[in-house]
Design a protein around this motif. Structure first.
Motif, PDB file in Angstrom:
ATOM      1  N   ALA A   1       0.840  -1.201   0.000  1.00 20.96           N
ATOM      2  CA  ALA A   1       0.000   0.000   0.000  1.00 20.96           C
ATOM      3  C   ALA A   1       0.872   1.246   0.000  1.00 20.96           C
ATOM      4  O   ALA A   1       1.878   1.321   0.709  1.00 20.96           O
ATOM      5  N   GLY A   2       0.501   2.206  -0.820  1.00 16.45           N
ATOM      6  CA  GLY A   2       1.228   3.470  -0.878  1.00 16.45           C
ATOM      7  C   GLY A   2       2.427   3.468  -1.797  1.00 16.45           C
ATOM      8  O   GLY A   2       3.017   4.512  -2.055  1.00 16.45           O
ATOM      9  N   ASP A   3       2.835   2.291  -2.303  1.00 16.71           N
ATOM     10  CA  ASP A   3       3.983   2.223  -3.211  1.00 16.71           C
ATOM     11  C   ASP A   3       3.564   2.773  -4.575  1.00 16.71           C
ATOM     12  O   ASP A   3       2.433   2.593  -5.004  1.00 16.71           O
ATOM     13  N   ASN A   4       4.465   3.436  -5.266  1.00 15.10           N
ATOM     14  CA  ASN A   4       4.188   4.023  -6.561  1.00 15.10           C
ATOM     15  C   ASN A   4       4.497   3.011  -7.666  1.00 15.10           C
ATOM     16  O   ASN A   4       5.650   2.683  -7.897  1.00 15.10           O
ATOM     17  N   PRO A   5       3.461   2.527  -8.380  1.00 16.44           N
ATOM     18  CA  PRO A   5       3.709   1.527  -9.427  1.00 16.44           C
ATOM     19  C   PRO A   5       4.548   2.080 -10.578  1.00 16.44           C
ATOM     20  O   PRO A   5       5.196   1.322 -11.282  1.00 16.44           O
TER      21      PRO A   5
END
Length: 165
Positions: free
Chosen positions: A9-13
């Protein structure tokens, strides 16, 4: 065909996929329509959709070595006979259509009025349809309340090259 990512969660793809862009659900569905990828019961109606016609073998979704699954005999026999007359294909309409204006399973016709297949799903000018391969290169039409709309079908680039013959 693209890719899907499962990230914390919150990671930038976008840091993982070079040249990628973040889209929404509509972007996702339009991308899979362009690629001819089915998903869910609208695209794969239970009791109607056959795995080989839905290109599931091309996506490694069918095992020809594992035993005992529903429809195994028909799927294996059709695969080994090598004759699949209909396939789920990407289509493009000559004009943008609201998806709610097309009845579920609407018939796609050749210029002479002969049935060529059935519409499965779409958005705007893109969609997927189960079509007879013999009719793919002909002018095709879908009857809508305002008249006939022309459409074209394409063979996806990701299919095995021997499949498009």
């Amino acid at each position: 065909m693209g890719c899907r990512l499962l990230l914390p969660a919150g990671d930038n793809p976008l840091r993982v996929v070079a040249g990628g862009r973040l889209g929404d659900a509509r972007d996702y569905h339009r991308h899979r329509y362009k690629q001819g990828i089915p998903e869910g019961v609208q695209d794969l109606p239970p009791g109607v959709a056959l795995p080989l016609e839905s290109n599931l073998a091309y996506m490694n979704g069918i095992s020809f070595t594992k035993g005992c699954y529903i429809g195994q005999e028909l799927t294996a026999r059709t695969h080994h006979m090598g004759v699949i007359r209909k396939r789920l294909l990407p289509i493009q309409f000559s004009t943008s259509l609201p998806s709610e204006s097309i009845p579920e399973g609407a018939e796609i016709l050749t210029e002479s009025g002969k049935s060529a297949g059935k519409f499965r799903a779409g958005d705007g000018e893109l969609g997927i349809a189960l079509l007879r391969l013999a009719n793919v290169n002909e002018p095709l039409y879908l009857n809508v309340p305002d008249g006939k709309v022309k459409l074209t079908a394409t063979i996806p680039e990701w299919w095995p090259k021997t499949a498009s013959k």
